[in-house]
Each structure stands twice: as C-alpha cells, then as structure tokens.
Design an enzyme around this catalytic site. Sequence first.
Site, mmCIF file in Angstrom:
data_model
loop_
_atom_site.group_PDB
_atom_site.id
_atom_site.type_symbol
_atom_site.label_atom_id
_atom_site.label_comp_id
_atom_site.label_asym_id
_atom_site.label_seq_id
_atom_site.Cartn_x
_atom_site.Cartn_y
_atom_site.Cartn_z
ATOM 1 N N GLY A 1 34.993 32.797 35.019
ATOM 2 C CA GLY A 1 35.548 32.845 36.367
ATOM 3 C C GLY A 1 34.677 32.042 37.315
ATOM 4 O O GLY A 1 34.134 30.997 36.942
ATOM 5 N N SER A 2 34.533 32.563 38.523
ATOM 6 C CA SER A 2 33.774 31.867 39.560
ATOM 7 C C SER A 2 32.363 31.498 39.073
ATOM 8 O O SER A 2 31.987 30.336 39.037
ATOM 9 C CB SER A 2 33.704 32.768 40.799
ATOM 10 O OG SER A 2 32.859 32.219 41.771
ATOM 11 N N SER B 1 41.602 31.302 30.753
ATOM 12 C CA SER B 1 40.515 30.348 31.011
ATOM 13 C C SER B 1 40.148 29.534 29.775
ATOM 14 O O SER B 1 39.413 28.549 29.876
ATOM 15 C CB SER B 1 39.262 31.097 31.471
ATOM 16 O OG SER B 1 39.567 31.986 32.502
ATOM 17 N N HIS C 1 24.270 39.980 38.946
ATOM 18 C CA HIS C 1 24.260 40.988 40.002
ATOM 19 C C HIS C 1 23.774 42.272 39.336
ATOM 20 O O HIS C 1 24.081 42.534 38.181
ATOM 21 C CB HIS C 1 25.671 41.150 40.582
ATOM 22 C CG HIS C 1 25.806 42.224 41.640
ATOM 23 N ND1 HIS C 1 24.868 42.433 42.628
ATOM 24 C CD2 HIS C 1 26.790 43.132 41.863
ATOM 25 C CE1 HIS C 1 25.269 43.427 43.402
ATOM 26 N NE2 HIS C 1 26.424 43.878 42.955
ATOM 27 N N GLY D 1 30.624 30.549 42.865
ATOM 28 C CA GLY D 1 30.488 29.696 41.696
ATOM 29 C C GLY D 1 30.866 28.238 41.925
ATOM 30 O O GLY D 1 30.211 27.343 41.402
ATOM 31 N N ASP E 1 22.464 43.856 48.718
ATOM 32 C CA ASP E 1 23.748 43.174 48.598
ATOM 33 C C ASP E 1 24.883 44.101 49.047
ATOM 34 O O ASP E 1 25.730 43.725 49.865
ATOM 35 C CB ASP E 1 23.948 42.749 47.138
ATOM 36 C CG ASP E 1 25.193 41.921 46.919
ATOM 37 O OD1 ASP E 1 25.141 40.713 47.212
ATOM 38 O OD2 ASP E 1 26.218 42.472 46.469
ATOM 39 N N GLU F 1 39.786 35.345 71.356
ATOM 40 C CA GLU F 1 38.478 35.811 71.834
ATOM 41 C C GLU F 1 37.669 36.526 70.753
ATOM 42 O O GLU F 1 36.467 36.311 70.631
ATOM 43 C CB GLU F 1 38.660 36.791 73.002
ATOM 44 C CG GLU F 1 38.939 36.133 74.326
ATOM 45 C CD GLU F 1 37.881 35.112 74.717
ATOM 46 O OE1 GLU F 1 36.687 35.313 74.423
ATOM 47 O OE2 GLU F 1 38.268 34.085 75.305
HETATM 48 P P1 NAD Z 1 35.387 36.452 38.357
HETATM 49 O O1 NAD Z 1 36.351 37.551 38.632
HETATM 50 O O2 NAD Z 1 35.528 35.173 39.101
HETATM 51 O O3 NAD Z 1 35.426 36.070 36.811
HETATM 52 C C1 NAD Z 1 35.350 37.027 35.799
HETATM 53 C C2 NAD Z 1 35.723 36.461 34.452
HETATM 54 O O4 NAD Z 1 35.805 37.538 33.524
HETATM 55 C C3 NAD Z 1 37.064 35.764 34.401
HETATM 56 O O5 NAD Z 1 36.945 34.691 33.493
HETATM 57 C C4 NAD Z 1 37.993 36.839 33.811
HETATM 58 O O6 NAD Z 1 39.079 36.280 33.182
HETATM 59 C C5 NAD Z 1 37.055 37.510 32.844
HETATM 60 N N1 NAD Z 1 37.423 38.893 32.551
HETATM 61 C C6 NAD Z 1 37.872 39.835 33.419
HETATM 62 N N2 NAD Z 1 38.069 41.003 32.778
HETATM 63 C C7 NAD Z 1 37.715 40.790 31.477
HETATM 64 C C8 NAD Z 1 37.679 41.621 30.327
HETATM 65 N N3 NAD Z 1 38.063 42.904 30.393
HETATM 66 N N4 NAD Z 1 37.246 41.077 29.165
HETATM 67 C C9 NAD Z 1 36.870 39.788 29.088
HETATM 68 N N5 NAD Z 1 36.883 38.957 30.158
HETATM 69 C C10 NAD Z 1 37.304 39.457 31.329
HETATM 70 O O7 NAD Z 1 33.927 37.075 38.539
HETATM 71 P P2 NAD Z 1 32.669 36.417 39.293
HETATM 72 O O8 NAD Z 1 32.910 36.434 40.757
HETATM 73 O O9 NAD Z 1 32.311 35.147 38.614
HETATM 74 O O10 NAD Z 1 31.558 37.535 39.000
HETATM 75 C C11 NAD Z 1 30.808 37.569 37.810
HETATM 76 C C12 NAD Z 1 29.454 38.180 38.105
HETATM 77 O O11 NAD Z 1 28.752 37.321 38.997
HETATM 78 C C13 NAD Z 1 29.517 39.545 38.783
HETATM 79 O O12 NAD Z 1 28.436 40.314 38.315
HETATM 80 C C14 NAD Z 1 29.301 39.206 40.251
HETATM 81 O O13 NAD Z 1 28.747 40.270 40.999
HETATM 82 C C15 NAD Z 1 28.310 38.068 40.110
HETATM 83 N N6 NAD Z 1 28.218 37.171 41.279
HETATM 84 C C16 NAD Z 1 29.342 36.632 41.814
HETATM 85 C C17 NAD Z 1 29.229 35.749 42.868
HETATM 86 C C18 NAD Z 1 30.452 35.092 43.478
HETATM 87 O O14 NAD Z 1 30.320 34.487 44.536
HETATM 88 N N7 NAD Z 1 31.636 35.135 42.898
HETATM 89 C C19 NAD Z 1 27.963 35.409 43.392
HETATM 90 C C20 NAD Z 1 26.829 35.952 42.775
HETATM 91 C C21 NAD Z 1 26.970 36.834 41.723
#
Ligand code: NAD
Length: 341
Positions: A26-27, A53, A108, A134, A191, A227
Amino acid sequence: MATLYYSDDADKALVRSRKVAVIGYGSQGHAHALNLRDSGVDVRVGLREGSASKAKAEAAGLRVVSVRQAASEADLVMVLLPDTEQRAVYESEIADELAEGDALFFAHGFNIRFGLVNPPPGGDVAMVAPKGPGHLVRRTFEEGGGVPSLIAVAEDASGKAMQLALSYADALGATRAGVLETTFEEETETDLFGEQAVLCGGVSALVMAAFETLVEAGYQPESAYFECLHELKLIVDLMYEQGISGMRFSVSDTAEYGDMTRGPRVIDEHVRDEMRAILAEIRDGRFAAEWVAENAAGRPRFKALREQGRSHPIEQVGAQLRAMMPFVSKGRQRLEDVSGG
Ligand code: NAD
Ligand code: MG
C-alpha cells in the site's frame, strides 16, 4: 538535543546482508519495496492471495510471493499492513516463519506497544517510521532526497538492532533527511496523541464549532466556511514555514492581539484537562482496546460517525465553494471521486 543520524552514520552493509520481506504493497509498502530494491537490497513482496496490488508490484519489477512464503524466505520482515490487520496476519502467516535471529520490523509502534503482536524472543524487533505518506517516501527518494524517519528498538537480540534499523532507514532514503532515535512507546503515544488532540481531532472539532457558532448567530455559511476552514491553510503554512511568532509577524496587529488574548480562552484549562485525559487513555491502553473492539465488531461506531461528519453543513457548503475553486484540490484524489457521492 536529541541525536539525529545522517548518511555517514549508517552501516550500509547491514541491510544488504539481509533477505528482506516487505509485507503489504500500500502507501508505505510500495515505497519501502522500491526504494530498498533501488538501493541494492534483496527484496521480495508478500501479498495475500488475489491481492489487487500484485500486478502493480510485478509491473514495477518486484518479485511477489505469498505472505507466508515471503516471511519464510526472509530474515528481515517489514510489516506494512494496516495496523488493524497486523495481529491477524502476523498470527496466521508470519509467526511460524520467524526463525531464530530473524528481525521483525514495523513502521508504526501500535501493535508492539499495546501487546497485540508478541514476537518470540531471539530476534530483533525494530521500527523504521517515515514521517510522511508513502508516495512522498518514494517520490523524494527518486528526486535524490528523503523523508525524515524515526527508528526504535523493542527487542535487541543481535545487539545491533538499532544499527540494522538505521541501515534500513538509509536504504529507504531517510538518512538524507535525518533519522531520529526514539522508542516504541514515544512514537506510538505521541503519534496517537497528536492526531487526536491536534492534527485531526482537535482541528476538525475547532473548525466545526467555530463554523456552527457563526451560522447560529445568523452569518452566511459561506462566510463562516471561508473564515474558519479555508483560511486555516494559509495560517498553518505560515506556522510550518516560520513557527508561531513568524505567523504572528505576517498577520495584522489586530489579528495578533486577538490571537494572544482570545486563543487561551478557547483553549482553556478545561481543554488542557481533557487533553491530559486523552493522553492517559492512550497510555493505559484504553484507546487501543476500544479501537480493537470496534474493529472486531465491524466498525459500527466508526461508520456512523463518518456518515455524520459527511452530512455536516460545513461539508455541504464547502463542496459547493470548492467546486468553484477547482485549483484548490487540483491533482488530489477527491472524496467525491472515491465515494461516488
Ligand atoms: P495501506 O492501507 O496503504 O496498505 C496496506 C497494504 O496491506 C495494502 O497493500 C493492502 O492491500 C494490504 N492488506 C490489507 N489487509 C491485508 C491482509 N489482511 N492480508 C494481507 N495484506 C493486506 O497501509 P499504510 O498506510 O501503508 O500503513 C502500513 C503501516 O505503515 C502501518 O503500520 C502504518 O501505521 C504505517 N505508516 C503509515 C504512514 C502513511 O502515511 N500511510 C506513515 C508512517 C507509517
Ligand atoms: Mg524467515
């Protein structure tokens, strides 16, 4: 002052001596997998069966296998699933595949801090948490920069867990911007508190309350929107660039006087007490338990509150006004586009 690490501080060989599994695409997942691959790290992506993905990751030249297979092959597993999914996937697909000495990484601290994931002893448990979404982790890397990141260690079995985290952060591009050492406790608690008290909760409640106050007093909703919501960005940009005094330097003296004399009346001792209570609920695990239970129940309250928020008058008037200012959301994914509403 806290210690910040930069490129020269990292042992670049450490993460390159590992087989890394990035779980999720994901992200964060896509950015970690691609940046590490481009830094010469041996990366495979772990995705569930039928993941949408998979094609994207393969088109980017990555090798995609099942979550279990990725965890089995790797000796460094980075878990980049949604925080609410991590426990279930960890228990069913990852835990059995962690061999003695394998490192388990997170972006996280939520699941480790609140005891939802309990890794076995004998392996490093660390965090590399970019302080940005991301797509920026990827884009700034491609441009030669990086996103500042936090690193932390929950379990130091190898005696070099922090160096391994720093090496990973370096391959991610983060040491180009600065890497700050923290703890799972500090990262998770600050956070959650930041997003609840200020960034998401505090700001949106403040904006809506001020909007309601003006509309209730008979002012036009459009005036109230401009505003209390629209102009907020200009003020936040000034704070971001130059701090609070810099913002005050740029506004009129009238605005500055009103700010200094009235602001503390809005954010009074009652609000501070409530902030302390919110922080206490985070620290003693009440918030985490509530959110885990909410997810287990299928998110009834979450969904209802989201709907309620979407039907607030500030959203109706805002949608109309923003439609006349298309430049405001140019290039952004819009709620109207994803929700079909
Ligand atoms: P996301 O939702 O963008 O991506 C999650 C991924 O996991 C996707 O590819 C999804 O398809 C997959 N997924 C979801 N459920 C699943 C399952 N049951 N089995 C297998 N795959 C599955 O998540 P994200 O935002 O990238 O967050 C990931 C981690 O990064 C988290 O711990 C988050 O706190 C941390 N984080 C995120 C950000 C941000 O800005 N997005 C910043 C810093 C840290
Ligand atoms: Mg393994």
